[in-house]
Design a protein around this motif. Structure first.
Motif, PDB file in Angstrom:
ATOM      1  N   ASP A  44       6.887   2.986  17.814  1.00 29.98           N
ATOM      2  CA  ASP A  44       5.711   1.918  17.246  1.00 29.98           C
ATOM      3  C   ASP A  44       5.246   0.737  18.154  1.00 29.98           C
ATOM      4  N   ASP A  45       6.312   0.657  18.865  1.00 27.98           N
ATOM      5  CA  ASP A  45       6.126  -0.580  20.059  1.00 27.98           C
ATOM      6  C   ASP A  45       5.251  -0.124  21.009  1.00 27.98           C
ATOM      7  N   ASN A  46       5.266   1.039  21.250  1.00 26.62           N
ATOM      8  CA  ASN A  46       4.322   1.760  22.338  1.00 26.62           C
ATOM      9  C   ASN A  46       3.169   2.486  21.609  1.00 26.62           C
ATOM     10  N   LEU A  47       2.701   2.269  20.552  1.00 26.56           N
ATOM     11  CA  LEU A  47       1.419   2.753  19.946  1.00 26.56           C
ATOM     12  C   LEU A  47       0.532   1.726  20.201  1.00 26.56           C
ATOM     13  N   ILE A  48      -0.724   2.327  20.727  1.00 27.11           N
ATOM     14  CA  ILE A  48      -1.847   1.431  20.981  1.00 27.11           C
ATOM     15  C   ILE A  48      -2.608   1.205  19.592  1.00 27.11           C
ATOM     16  N   LYS A  49      -2.732  -0.339  19.360  1.00 25.72           N
ATOM     17  CA  LYS A  49      -3.104  -0.661  18.254  1.00 25.72           C
ATOM     18  C   LYS A  49      -4.960  -0.559  18.244  1.00 25.72           C
ATOM     19  N   GLY A  50      -5.570  -0.241  17.488  1.00 24.52           N
ATOM     20  CA  GLY A  50      -7.050  -0.053  17.529  1.00 24.52           C
ATOM     21  C   GLY A  50      -7.532   1.374  17.557  1.00 24.52           C
ATOM     22  N   CYS A  51      -6.206   2.364  17.786  1.00 21.73           N
ATOM     23  CA  CYS A  51      -6.897   3.563  18.005  1.00 21.73           C
ATOM     24  C   CYS A  51      -6.728   4.302  16.462  1.00 21.73           C
ATOM     25  N   SER A  53      -6.473   7.566  16.026  1.00 21.54           N
ATOM     26  CA  SER A  53      -5.270   8.586  16.218  1.00 21.54           C
ATOM     27  C   SER A  53      -4.098   8.009  16.855  1.00 21.54           C
ATOM     28  N   LYS A  54      -3.048   8.520  17.022  1.00 22.34           N
ATOM     29  CA  LYS A  54      -1.820   7.964  17.585  1.00 22.34           C
ATOM     30  C   LYS A  54      -2.001   8.364  19.171  1.00 22.34           C
ATOM     31  N   VAL A  55      -1.773   7.147  19.676  1.00 21.07           N
ATOM     32  CA  VAL A  55      -1.712   7.056  21.237  1.00 21.07           C
ATOM     33  C   VAL A  55      -0.393   6.200  21.707  1.00 21.07           C
ATOM     34  N   TRP A  56       0.458   6.751  22.462  1.00 25.32           N
ATOM     35  CA  TRP A  56       1.607   6.192  23.051  1.00 25.32           C
ATOM     36  C   TRP A  56       1.581   6.009  24.326  1.00 25.32           C
ATOM     37  N   VAL A  57       1.723   4.568  24.941  1.00 27.51           N
ATOM     38  CA  VAL A  57       1.818   4.504  26.337  1.00 27.51           C
ATOM     39  C   VAL A  57       3.079   3.791  26.717  1.00 27.51           C
ATOM     40  N   HIS A  58       3.620   4.280  27.699  1.00 31.61           N
ATOM     41  CA  HIS A  58       4.727   3.841  28.506  1.00 31.61           C
ATOM     42  C   HIS A  58       4.678   3.245  29.935  1.00 31.61           C
ATOM     43  N   ALA A  59       4.865   2.152  30.387  1.00 25.94           N
ATOM     44  CA  ALA A  59       4.785   1.654  31.705  1.00 25.94           C
ATOM     45  C   ALA A  59       6.092   1.167  32.201  1.00 25.94           C
ATOM     46  N   GLU A  60       5.998   1.768  33.436  1.00 27.87           N
ATOM     47  CA  GLU A  60       7.256   1.132  34.248  1.00 27.87           C
ATOM     48  C   GLU A  60       6.834   1.023  35.737  1.00 27.87           C
ATOM     49  N   SER A 123      -9.455  -0.408  23.238  1.00 33.15           N
ATOM     50  CA  SER A 123      -8.115  -0.630  23.240  1.00 33.15           C
ATOM     51  C   SER A 123      -7.184  -0.278  24.150  1.00 33.15           C
ATOM     52  N   MET A 124      -7.321   0.910  24.705  1.00 31.24           N
ATOM     53  CA  MET A 124      -6.375   1.721  25.555  1.00 31.24           C
ATOM     54  C   MET A 124      -6.662   0.915  26.780  1.00 31.24           C
ATOM     55  N   ILE A 125      -7.810   0.752  27.350  1.00 27.61           N
ATOM     56  CA  ILE A 125      -7.964  -0.086  28.572  1.00 27.61           C
ATOM     57  C   ILE A 125      -7.245  -1.405  28.555  1.00 27.61           C
ATOM     58  N   LYS A 126      -7.689  -2.139  27.265  1.00 26.53           N
ATOM     59  CA  LYS A 126      -6.896  -3.572  27.390  1.00 26.53           C
ATOM     60  C   LYS A 126      -5.477  -3.220  27.242  1.00 26.53           C
ATOM     61  N   GLN A 127      -5.055  -2.611  26.671  1.00 29.25           N
ATOM     62  CA  GLN A 127      -3.302  -2.016  26.501  1.00 29.25           C
ATOM     63  C   GLN A 127      -2.790  -1.830  27.902  1.00 29.25           C
ATOM     64  N   LEU A 128      -3.512  -1.033  28.800  1.00 29.79           N
ATOM     65  CA  LEU A 128      -3.141  -0.756  30.306  1.00 29.79           C
ATOM     66  C   LEU A 128      -3.040  -1.998  31.101  1.00 29.79           C
ATOM     67  N   LYS A 129      -4.284  -2.757  30.809  1.00 22.60           N
ATOM     68  CA  LYS A 129      -4.186  -3.850  31.471  1.00 22.60           C
ATOM     69  C   LYS A 129      -3.327  -5.179  30.852  1.00 22.60           C
ATOM     70  N   LEU A 130      -3.076  -5.252  29.953  1.00 21.92           N
ATOM     71  CA  LEU A 130      -1.969  -6.155  29.482  1.00 21.92           C
ATOM     72  C   LEU A 130      -0.596  -5.651  30.038  1.00 21.92           C
ATOM     73  N   TYR A 131      -0.311  -4.628  30.001  1.00 20.73           N
ATOM     74  CA  TYR A 131       1.162  -3.888  30.959  1.00 20.73           C
ATOM     75  C   TYR A 131       0.990  -4.426  32.176  1.00 20.73           C
TER      76      TYR A 131
END
Length: 140
Positions: A44-51, A53-60, A123-131
């Protein structure tokens, strides 16, 4: 390649298709080639809010570059996140933060998505930029 060069490449690829059915099929193909997220990051921590469908993103952070992996339970959404990851993965956090995303308008993506998918895209773009912001802070 820079973010702008990758975006130009994507715009060029999408311009080869005559209609949106072909573009959707291409997006589905891109989704299949997505570097898959490790199952342990499908939380749930890696789920993008505002989607819808379920989208998980992990950044490293690897060296000074951010590497993204992702997955989605919907094929079109998986294609969308695959495009974004192609643009932003393996880039410096500062470059991601400063990146323009007008290539999305150039390929006509937002106008060909349902309102809920278009919101998800934002939401996806926002989350990638937040990472990127979070990792940029670590680098400083």
């Amino acid at each position: 390649m820079t973010i702008a060069e990758i975006q130009d490449e994507i715009v060029e690829e999408f311009s080869m298709f005559d209609d949106w059915m072909q573009r959707y099929e291409y997006m589905i193909e891109l989704g299949k080639s997505l570097p898959l997220i490790d199952e342990k990051y499908k939380t749930d921590d890696n789920l993008i809010k505002g989607c819808q469908s379920k989208v998980w993103v992990h950044a490293e952070l690897q060296g000074d570059k951010l590497i993204f992996t992702a997955d989605s339970d919907a094929i079109i959404t998986k294609g969308i996140i695959a495009i974004l990851i192609r643009v932003f993965s393996n880039q410096k956090p500062q470059d991601i933060i400063e990146a323009d995303t007008d290539f999305i308008d150039k390929i006509g993506l937002k106008e060909h998505l349902s309102p809920t998918r278009a919101n998800g895209l934002v939401s996806m773009i926002k989350q990638l930029k937040l990472y990127a912001v979070a990792y940029q802070t670590q680098l400083n």
